[in-house]
Design a protein around this motif. Structure first.
Motif, short mmCIF file in Angstrom:
data_model
loop_
_atom_site.label_atom_id
_atom_site.label_comp_id
_atom_site.label_asym_id
_atom_site.label_seq_id
_atom_site.Cartn_x
_atom_site.Cartn_y
_atom_site.Cartn_z
N MET A 114 0.84 -1.20 0.00
CA MET A 114 0.00 0.00 0.00
C MET A 114 0.88 1.26 0.00
O MET A 114 0.46 2.32 -0.42
CB MET A 114 -0.95 -0.01 1.21
CG MET A 114 -1.93 -1.17 1.22
SD MET A 114 -3.05 -1.15 -0.21
CE MET A 114 -2.36 -2.41 -1.27
N ILE A 115 2.11 1.10 0.50
CA ILE A 115 3.08 2.20 0.42
C ILE A 115 3.45 2.41 -1.05
O ILE A 115 3.43 3.53 -1.57
CB ILE A 115 4.33 1.87 1.26
CG1 ILE A 115 3.97 1.60 2.72
CG2 ILE A 115 5.38 2.98 1.13
CD1 ILE A 115 5.11 1.01 3.55
N SER A 116 3.77 1.30 -1.71
CA SER A 116 4.14 1.36 -3.14
C SER A 116 3.02 2.02 -3.93
O SER A 116 3.27 2.91 -4.77
CB SER A 116 4.37 -0.05 -3.69
OG SER A 116 4.95 -0.90 -2.74
N LEU A 117 1.79 1.58 -3.66
CA LEU A 117 0.63 2.10 -4.41
C LEU A 117 0.45 3.59 -4.15
O LEU A 117 0.27 4.38 -5.09
CB LEU A 117 -0.63 1.32 -4.00
CG LEU A 117 -1.90 1.69 -4.72
CD1 LEU A 117 -1.82 1.31 -6.20
CD2 LEU A 117 -3.12 1.01 -4.08
N ALA A 118 0.50 3.97 -2.88
CA ALA A 118 0.27 5.38 -2.52
C ALA A 118 1.33 6.28 -3.16
O ALA A 118 1.02 7.36 -3.67
CB ALA A 118 0.29 5.54 -1.00
N VAL A 119 2.56 5.83 -3.17
CA VAL A 119 3.63 6.65 -3.76
C VAL A 119 3.45 6.73 -5.28
O VAL A 119 3.51 7.81 -5.86
CB VAL A 119 5.03 6.09 -3.39
CG1 VAL A 119 6.12 6.88 -4.09
CG2 VAL A 119 5.23 6.11 -1.88
N ALA A 120 3.20 5.57 -5.89
CA ALA A 120 3.06 5.55 -7.36
C ALA A 120 1.88 6.39 -7.82
O ALA A 120 1.93 7.02 -8.88
CB ALA A 120 2.92 4.12 -7.85
N LEU A 121 0.80 6.40 -7.02
CA LEU A 121 -0.39 7.18 -7.40
C LEU A 121 -0.29 8.63 -6.94
O LEU A 121 -1.26 9.39 -7.02
CB LEU A 121 -1.65 6.53 -6.81
CG LEU A 121 -2.06 5.16 -7.35
CD1 LEU A 121 -3.37 4.71 -6.74
CD2 LEU A 121 -2.17 5.16 -8.86
N ASP A 122 0.86 9.00 -6.41
CA ASP A 122 1.11 10.39 -6.02
C ASP A 122 0.11 10.86 -4.96
O ASP A 122 -0.41 11.99 -5.02
CB ASP A 122 1.05 11.29 -7.27
CG ASP A 122 1.69 12.63 -7.03
OD1 ASP A 122 2.53 12.72 -6.11
OD2 ASP A 122 1.33 13.60 -7.73
N ALA A 123 -0.17 9.98 -3.99
CA ALA A 123 -1.15 10.31 -2.95
C ALA A 123 -0.60 11.35 -1.99
O ALA A 123 0.61 11.43 -1.76
CB ALA A 123 -1.52 9.03 -2.18
N ARG A 174 6.51 -4.33 -11.71
CA ARG A 174 7.31 -5.56 -11.64
C ARG A 174 7.54 -5.90 -10.18
O ARG A 174 7.85 -5.02 -9.36
CB ARG A 174 8.67 -5.38 -12.31
CG ARG A 174 8.63 -5.14 -13.82
CD ARG A 174 8.20 -6.40 -14.58
NE ARG A 174 8.31 -6.22 -16.03
CZ ARG A 174 7.43 -5.56 -16.78
NH1 ARG A 174 6.36 -5.00 -16.23
NH2 ARG A 174 7.60 -5.46 -18.09
N ARG A 175 7.42 -7.17 -9.87
CA ARG A 175 7.62 -7.61 -8.48
C ARG A 175 8.47 -8.86 -8.49
O ARG A 175 8.26 -9.77 -9.30
CB ARG A 175 6.26 -7.92 -7.85
CG ARG A 175 6.34 -8.51 -6.48
CD ARG A 175 4.96 -8.73 -5.90
NE ARG A 175 5.07 -9.44 -4.64
CZ ARG A 175 5.06 -10.75 -4.52
NH1 ARG A 175 4.90 -11.52 -5.56
NH2 ARG A 175 5.19 -11.30 -3.32
N ALA A 185 10.65 -8.86 -2.61
CA ALA A 185 12.05 -8.44 -2.44
C ALA A 185 12.30 -7.15 -3.22
O ALA A 185 13.23 -6.40 -2.90
CB ALA A 185 12.98 -9.54 -2.92
N ALA A 186 11.50 -6.95 -4.24
CA ALA A 186 11.55 -5.69 -5.01
C ALA A 186 10.18 -5.48 -5.62
O ALA A 186 9.58 -6.42 -6.14
CB ALA A 186 12.60 -5.76 -6.11
N LEU A 187 9.66 -4.27 -5.50
CA LEU A 187 8.38 -3.93 -6.13
C LEU A 187 8.56 -2.56 -6.77
O LEU A 187 8.74 -1.55 -6.07
CB LEU A 187 7.26 -3.93 -5.09
CG LEU A 187 5.87 -3.52 -5.57
CD1 LEU A 187 5.41 -4.35 -6.75
CD2 LEU A 187 4.84 -3.68 -4.45
N THR A 200 8.83 4.34 -9.09
CA THR A 200 8.77 4.17 -7.64
C THR A 200 9.44 2.84 -7.29
O THR A 200 9.01 1.79 -7.77
CB THR A 200 7.30 4.15 -7.15
OG1 THR A 200 6.72 5.42 -7.45
CG2 THR A 200 7.22 3.92 -5.65
N VAL A 201 10.49 2.92 -6.50
CA VAL A 201 11.20 1.70 -6.07
C VAL A 201 10.83 1.44 -4.61
O VAL A 201 11.04 2.29 -3.74
CB VAL A 201 12.73 1.89 -6.18
CG1 VAL A 201 13.46 0.65 -5.68
CG2 VAL A 201 13.14 2.21 -7.62
N THR A 202 10.26 0.25 -4.37
CA THR A 202 9.94 -0.13 -2.99
C THR A 202 10.32 -1.59 -2.78
O THR A 202 10.67 -2.29 -3.73
CB THR A 202 8.43 0.04 -2.67
OG1 THR A 202 7.69 -0.62 -3.68
CG2 THR A 202 8.03 1.49 -2.59
#
Ligand SMILES: Cc1cc2nc3c(=O)[nH]c(=O)nc-3n(C[C@H](O)[C@H](O)[C@H](O)COP(=O)(O)OP(=O)(O)OC[C@H]3O[C@@H](n4cnc5c(N)ncnc54)[C@H](O)[C@@H]3O)c2cc1C
Length: 253
Positions: A114-123, A174-175, A185-187, A200-202
């Motif tokens: 959800m961190i990855s999503l929030a960052v990628a969607l510019d929340a 990519r995950r 390990a990488a998302l 966005t690298v998470t």
């Protein structure tokens, strides 16, 4: 987790309830997963009655911190990027039904999808302090390290605001994980833009990194920022990051 230090559960909780020794409670799936001998009271946010998800007239979306992963999937799962991030949990529907979007951000695990999503969607995130005062921070700067965030003592995460334009953008995701159903390990999520790709690298790193490709160099991520745990060595995570970044750039270019 043994809850033998907890003497009270405040339900529903409000921002002003907080005092030292309290912990905000979302679904409890991370909080109850590790010893927290410092916790005396649980402040239950899920009973606060916040509407899980509100679509505004301008198309922007407000997601309450207490929105469960299952509710997010049900309401926004038509967007591939939302589906992919929900499926990036090392967790089944049983966890999805109780784990909250806000709890995932606040737990601040590197593999928090959800961190990855929030960052990628510019929340943009709305934080409320114990005195009721609010402040907004970009999702990209909310998590500061493994298990650490910008939240101040007694502050809570109220909601995420996602601009309408984020849902119209093109994404590539990519995950990588040691096992098919293992922890990420990488998302990496790329977002196409007129100026190139916003990457966005998470999961690979202790906190999210946002780069603009092709202008930015992945070498900007310090080697010491790659996570080192049972889910993957830093050198391998760094390799995955480079590999996926190249794929994402090719896909979105
Ligand atoms: C089988 C299994 C698999 C899992 N897989 C993953 C995974 O792949 N990736 C991952 O990241 N996690 C994973 N988790 C951990 C956890 O389920 C998730 O991180 C989940 O999203 C946490 O949400 P929650 O609502 O349960 O948070 P909680 O456990 O309630 O809270 C987590 C932390 O955030 C604080 N908190 C909660 N809500 C707020 C708020 N609104 N404001 C301020 N502070 C708050 C709590 O005090 C606590 O410190 C897994 C757990 C299990 C049991």
């Amino acid at each position: 987790m043994d809850l033998n230090t907890v003497t009270e559960v405040i339900s529903p909780a409000a921002p002003g309830c907080w005092r030292p020794g309290d912990a905000w409670l979302g679904g409890g799936t991370a909080l109850f997963g590790e010893p927290r001998p410092d916790v005396r009271r649980l402040l239950d946010l899920t009973a606060a009655g916040w509407p899980p998800l509100t679509v505004h007239d301008d198309g922007s979306v407000e997601i309450a911190a207490t929105c469960t992963v299952a509710a997010l999937y049900e309401r926004l799962g038509r967007h591939a990027i939302v589906r992919q991030c929900c499926h990036a949990f090392l967790a089944s529907f049983k966890i999805w039904n109780v784990a909250t979007v806000g709890g995932n951000l606040c737990a601040a695990l590197p593999a928090g999808p959800m961190i990855s999503l929030a960052v990628a969607l510019d929340a943009s995130l709305l934080l409320i302090g114990p005195d009721g005062a609010g402040r907004r921070v970009p999702a990209a700067s909310f998590v500061t390290g493994e298990g650490t965030t910008v939240l101040r003592e007694g502050e809570l995460l109220r909601s995420l605001h996602i601009p309408a334009s984020s849902f119209a953008a093109r994404y590539a995701c990519r995950r990588g994980s040691l096992h098919r159903h293992g922890r990420s390990a990488a998302l990496l999520i790329g977002r196409g833009s007129s100026a190139g790709v916003i990457l966005t690298v998470t999961a690979a790193t202790r906190r999210p990194h946002v780069l603009r490709l092709p202008a930015d160099d992945l070498a900007a991520i310090p080697a010491g920022d790659y996570v080192d745990d049972v889910h993957g060595r830093p050198i391998w995570r760094q390799h995955l990051t480079r590999h996926y970044a190249a794929q994402i750039l090719a896909e979105l270019s």
